[in-house]
Design an enzyme around this catalytic site. Structure first.
Site, PDB file in Angstrom:
ATOM      1  N   HIS A 176      62.920  79.805  -9.261  1.00 45.05           N
ATOM      2  CA  HIS A 176      62.324  78.490  -9.066  1.00 45.05           C
ATOM      3  C   HIS A 176      62.074  78.197  -7.578  1.00 45.05           C
ATOM      4  O   HIS A 176      61.615  77.114  -7.212  1.00 45.05           O
ATOM      5  CB  HIS A 176      63.265  77.433  -9.672  1.00 45.05           C
ATOM      6  N   LYS A 178      60.585  78.007  -3.718  1.00 42.64           N
ATOM      7  CA  LYS A 178      59.235  77.760  -3.215  1.00 42.64           C
ATOM      8  C   LYS A 178      59.261  77.820  -1.688  1.00 42.64           C
ATOM      9  O   LYS A 178      59.971  77.052  -1.040  1.00 42.64           O
ATOM     10  CB  LYS A 178      58.727  76.383  -3.653  1.00 42.64           C
ATOM     11  N   ASP A 183      54.324  84.290  10.060  1.00 46.45           N
ATOM     12  CA  ASP A 183      54.804  85.005  11.254  1.00 46.45           C
ATOM     13  C   ASP A 183      56.301  84.847  11.491  1.00 46.45           C
ATOM     14  O   ASP A 183      56.766  84.997  12.632  1.00 46.45           O
ATOM     15  CB  ASP A 183      54.025  84.569  12.503  1.00 46.45           C
ATOM     16  N   HIS A 420      58.422  64.542  -8.628  1.00 39.45           N
ATOM     17  CA  HIS A 420      58.764  65.965  -8.574  1.00 39.45           C
ATOM     18  C   HIS A 420      59.652  66.298  -7.384  1.00 39.45           C
ATOM     19  O   HIS A 420      60.074  67.447  -7.213  1.00 39.45           O
ATOM     20  CB  HIS A 420      57.481  66.812  -8.544  1.00 39.45           C
ATOM     21  N   LYS A 422      62.826  66.836  -5.064  1.00 35.75           N
ATOM     22  CA  LYS A 422      64.229  67.181  -5.254  1.00 35.75           C
ATOM     23  C   LYS A 422      64.906  67.022  -3.890  1.00 35.75           C
ATOM     24  O   LYS A 422      64.739  67.854  -2.999  1.00 35.75           O
ATOM     25  CB  LYS A 422      64.404  68.616  -5.744  1.00 35.75           C
ATOM     26  N   ASP A 427      74.849  59.166   3.617  1.00 40.20           N
ATOM     27  CA  ASP A 427      75.239  58.283   4.727  1.00 40.20           C
ATOM     28  C   ASP A 427      74.142  58.117   5.778  1.00 40.20           C
ATOM     29  O   ASP A 427      74.426  57.863   6.953  1.00 40.20           O
ATOM     30  CB  ASP A 427      76.518  58.800   5.406  1.00 40.20           C
TER      31      ASP A 427
END
Length: 529
Positions: A176, A178, A183, A420, A422, A427
């Site tokens: 999952h 991404k 470079d 979508h 996450k 704090d």
């Protein structure tokens, strides 16, 4: 009425055919692992275009990372396009899925152009969503400077749904992660896959999502995670399954199609919106609002795909991330589109509440959730969380903003929206942004990647985006009605046309959607949601 002999015969033949398919799927095997030559990230080079541009900032911030929050789908697309254009040595792309569409074609045109000018390109994709695309992906692999690998592939290429019946334990474990790295000097990490819905270009539902653009010390850490997956025994070169013959004109045809799409896209309405994006303005002024801070990459090890449901600190991302939340003193803000805490998660959050930590959770409503059964996995824990003092917010299937210039960029046109992102903030100082949902699938089945950042400024920016999404016109706050009987009912508090509302059923949903989702959830184990 008894079935006729012919009907019985047809039924028998159908059963035999189905059993034969199952047998073929069960017997299908993968090529031997490890047949692909290993390769590694190339050390950052100060002589590249990116190296020269970053040299001064890096010298003033040794051992730190420069970070920019990409909360706009427009900025997120531009950042990837520029990374491909600026790359001079390498491009490393790792994605759960690559959808066909305007933005993907434009990005692949730029990636192919980079390969044509000598840039080494490594593309690693999970195999779940490659069905029907294998041949096209193999065409890219036919370029001398491009190598494509698929992670945890299905041995049965044309009937891969059968793998979930015959080898569900393996087939259910997906990559999952991404990332988009140029470079080994610039990385983009977060929740976005490649597809129009992630970059606010889809005609239907678009995603409210988030990435971090990073330079500096965290980039080689991110590249090291890519190398670990790329060289693992679960990464197979696509040519093991589909091979493009040397000298084939398929690559020239693909290049022509992608260049044609890119030219067409330049005159599109989407291109006009891109020209008004924040990132274009920053680049036009020769500045980028980078925040320099301590950051580190955290990720599951590739061998998690063989784990048997037990959390191992040597393999899993959870034990790397949890200590940050453990140390929360005053505030914990969680953003997770698929939020399924389980009994242990509820207990954990209520212990934090007991020591005085304010906890806010933003997740999808049933109306905005693109995986309705996941919503029911979350819904069964709402009452316990609310009774313990956790604040729950469910995003509507549209973002409407407040009417000023900044919010108009956060609006997702007139299309529907789905959360979508996450992320979490502790704090107002520590931030996680990545691919990991707070659900059993991310915890135990899928592999995940993210960045942990110590920065009050990045925290402030992220909380500013969340504050917009928590507005009564963008989200419903879920509450418990005052107890006047043995059962407490949920209410959804929000705003419609400028007036406050209190609803007693899942907002913006039909009776059929609510009922069918509930029934479906009875048959899907929470462990795979």
């Amino acid at each position: 009425m008894r079935p006729t002999f012919d009907r019985l015969t047809r039924t028998t033949h159908s059963l035999i055919a189905t059993l034969a398919l199952l047998l073929v799927a069960a017997c299908a095997t993968l090529p031997p692992a490890g047949n692909s030559a290993p390769s590694w990230a190339i050390a950052p080079d100060s002589r590249t275009l990116l190296g020269r541009a970053l040299e001064s900032d890096l010298s003033h911030h040794p051992d730190q990372s420069g970070l920019m929050l990409l909360d706009s789908g427009l900025d997120a697309f531009i950042a990837r396009a520029l990374a491909a254009d600026m790359a001079e040595r390498t491009l490393d792309l790792q994605y759960y899925l690559v959808h066909d569409g305007l933005t993907t074609r434009v990005l692949l045109a730029r990636v192919l152009a980079a390969a044509d000018r000598g840039v080494r390109v490594r593309l690693l994709v999970d195999d779940l969503h490659t069905a029907g695309k294998d041949a096209n992906i193999a065409v890219l692999d036919g370029h001398p400077n491009i190598e494509v690998r698929v992670f945890n592939p299905f041995a049965t290429r044309n009937w891969r749904w059968l793998a979930f019946l015959t080898d569900g334990e393996r087939a259910n474990h997906r990559m999952h992660n991404k990332m988009f790295v140029a470079d080994n000097q610039l990385a983009i990490v977060g929740g976005r896959n490649l597809g129009d819905e992630y970059f606010w270009a889809a005609d239907g539902t678009n995603f409210a999502d988030m990435d971090l653009l990073a330079v500096g010390s965290v980039v080689p850490e991110t590249s090291a995670s890519f190398d670990e997956y790329w060289n693992s025994p679960w990464a197979y070169r696509i040519s093991h399954f589909f091979e493009v013959a040397a000298g084939s004109d398929a690559l020239d045809r693909l290049r022509y199609r992608l260049e044609k799409e890119a030219l067409k896209a330049a005159d599109s309405q989407y291109a006009q919106r891109l020209r008004q994006a924040d990132l274009v303005g920053y680049l036009g002024r020769g500045e980028l609002p980078m925040v320099w801070a301590d950051a580190r990459a955290v990720y599951d090890r590739p061998r998690k795909v063989t784990a048997k449901g037990r959390v191992d600190p040597a393999i899993h991302i959870g034990p790397q991330v949890r200590p940050i939340a453990d140390n929360a003193r005053s505030d914990l803000t969680i953003v997770s589109p698929y939020f399924i805490p389980g009994d242990a998660g509820v207990e954990y959050l209520l212990r934090a509440r007991a020591r005085g930590v304010r906890i806010r959770v933003l997740t999808n409503s049933l109306a905005s959730n693109d995986v309705p059964p996941a919503h029911m996995g979350y819904a069964r824990y709402r009452v316990a969380l609310l009774r313990g003092g956790v604040e729950l917010y469910e995003m509507r299937p549209a973002l409407v903003g407040r009417g000023n210039a900044r919010d108009s960029k956060l609006m997702i046109g007139s299309s529907s929206a789905s959360l979508h992102t996450k992320a979490f903030v502790v704090d107002g100082e520590q931030v996680f942004v990545g691919s990991m949902n707070l659900d059993p699938r991310s915890a135990l089945l899928n592999t995940e990647l993210g960045l942990l950042v110590d920065s009050p400024e990045i925290a402030r920016q992220l909380l500013g985006v969340v504050a917009l999404q928590l507005m009564p016109r963008n989200s419903f706050r879920v509450e418990l009605e005052p107890k006047d009987g043995p059962v407490q009912h949920l209410v959804w508090v929000g705003e419609e046309n400028g007036a406050p509302v209190r609803l007693t059923a899942e907002p913006n949903t039909s009776w059929w959607r609510r009922t069918s989702t509930t029934i479906l959830s009875w048959f899907i184990p929470e462990s795979i949601l």
